[in-house]
Write a protein that holds these residues in place. Structure first.
Motif, PDB file in Angstrom:
ATOM      1  N   ALA A 194       0.890  -1.275  -0.070  1.00 54.38           N
ATOM      2  CA  ALA A 194       0.133  -0.009  -0.027  1.00 54.38           C
ATOM      3  C   ALA A 194       0.818   1.496  -0.007  1.00 54.38           C
ATOM      4  O   ALA A 194       0.540   2.160  -0.887  1.00 54.38           O
ATOM      5  CB  ALA A 194      -0.865  -0.056   1.237  1.00 54.38           C
ATOM      6  N   LYS A 195       1.833   1.220   0.897  1.00 59.08           N
ATOM      7  CA  LYS A 195       2.696   2.507   0.996  1.00 59.08           C
ATOM      8  C   LYS A 195       3.329   2.730  -0.502  1.00 59.08           C
ATOM      9  O   LYS A 195       3.691   3.960  -0.847  1.00 59.08           O
ATOM     10  CB  LYS A 195       3.792   2.429   2.276  1.00 59.08           C
ATOM     11  N   ALA A 196       3.899   1.576  -0.808  1.00 59.82           N
ATOM     12  CA  ALA A 196       4.869   1.692  -2.069  1.00 59.82           C
ATOM     13  C   ALA A 196       3.850   2.235  -3.306  1.00 59.82           C
ATOM     14  O   ALA A 196       4.382   2.899  -4.079  1.00 59.82           O
ATOM     15  CB  ALA A 196       5.380   0.237  -2.399  1.00 59.82           C
ATOM     16  N   LYS A 197       2.679   1.719  -3.235  1.00 61.72           N
ATOM     17  CA  LYS A 197       1.809   2.016  -4.254  1.00 61.72           C
ATOM     18  C   LYS A 197       1.549   3.647  -4.559  1.00 61.72           C
ATOM     19  O   LYS A 197       1.338   4.340  -5.096  1.00 61.72           O
ATOM     20  CB  LYS A 197       0.588   1.380  -4.579  1.00 61.72           C
ATOM     21  N   ASP A 198       1.371   4.098  -3.009  1.00 63.40           N
ATOM     22  CA  ASP A 198       0.867   5.750  -2.773  1.00 63.40           C
ATOM     23  C   ASP A 198       2.227   6.736  -2.702  1.00 63.40           C
ATOM     24  O   ASP A 198       2.089   7.761  -2.844  1.00 63.40           O
ATOM     25  CB  ASP A 198       0.318   5.853  -1.351  1.00 63.40           C
ATOM     26  N   ALA A 199       3.547   5.924  -3.149  1.00 62.58           N
ATOM     27  CA  ALA A 199       4.692   6.721  -2.979  1.00 62.58           C
ATOM     28  C   ALA A 199       4.743   7.619  -4.336  1.00 62.58           C
ATOM     29  O   ALA A 199       4.168   7.425  -5.374  1.00 62.58           O
ATOM     30  CB  ALA A 199       6.052   5.949  -3.004  1.00 62.58           C
ATOM     31  N   TYR A 200       5.383   8.948  -4.191  1.00 64.28           N
ATOM     32  CA  TYR A 200       5.556   9.870  -5.280  1.00 64.28           C
ATOM     33  C   TYR A 200       6.074   9.149  -6.521  1.00 64.28           C
ATOM     34  O   TYR A 200       7.326   8.616  -6.182  1.00 64.28           O
ATOM     35  CB  TYR A 200       6.324  10.986  -4.904  1.00 64.28           C
ATOM     36  N   GLY A 201       5.441   9.225  -7.504  1.00 72.59           N
ATOM     37  CA  GLY A 201       6.091   8.645  -8.992  1.00 72.59           C
ATOM     38  C   GLY A 201       5.717   7.355  -9.387  1.00 72.59           C
ATOM     39  O   GLY A 201       6.210   6.963 -10.363  1.00 72.59           O
TER      40      GLY A 201
END
Length: 144
Positions: free
Chosen positions: A119-126
């Protein structure tokens, strides 16, 4: 450290590393300026360390009949590299719309993966997408 907040960008070292480096260089500079006025146990932080000039030499045993095996071979790009003129992957500008793939390794050398939360990886910038081994058909081995 509150006044220094490095920006996270995909192609640079981590913000934590850059912050730590900046703090350490500032500390070294302050201690070197203080000189003898700095506490004795921290003075070594301000001393410039001098690295001797290093040299190296390779020798090859020549084996007849196996040319060029066993014979020295000049690296084609050596002159550009030592002159600082070689262009490396990190020197090349990102093109508009270009995507970059990054492998993420486990933080534990040996263990069992119970779950992966992306989830955090998918929401990271870019980030455009996150792929797991199960999403890639065939042999999932970086070395293969």
């Amino acid at each position: 450290a509150e006044e220094m907040v490095p920006v996270a960008t995909p192609l640079e070292t981590s913000p934590e590393y850059r912050l730590s480096l900046a703090q350490n260089l500032l500390y070294k500079a302050v201690v070197s300026v203080l000189g003898e006025r700095a506490a004795e146990d921290v003075r070594c932080a301000g001393v410039k360390s001098m690295q001797p000039i290093m040299t190296a030499q390779q020798s090859f045993e020549q084996v007849k009949g196996f040319s060029p095996v066993g014979q020295p071979v000049h690296k084609v790009e050596a002159l550009q590299q030592v002159a600082g003129e070689a262009e490396f992957v990190n020197d090349i500008s990102i093109l508009p719309g270009e995507l970059i793939a990054v492998f993420v390794n486990a933080k534990i050398g040996r263990g069992k993966i119970k779950s992966i939360d992306i989830a955090k990886a998918k929401d990271a910038y870019g980030v455009k997408d996150v792929l797991l081994a199960k999403d890639i058909p065939g042999i999932n081995n970086v070395i293969a």
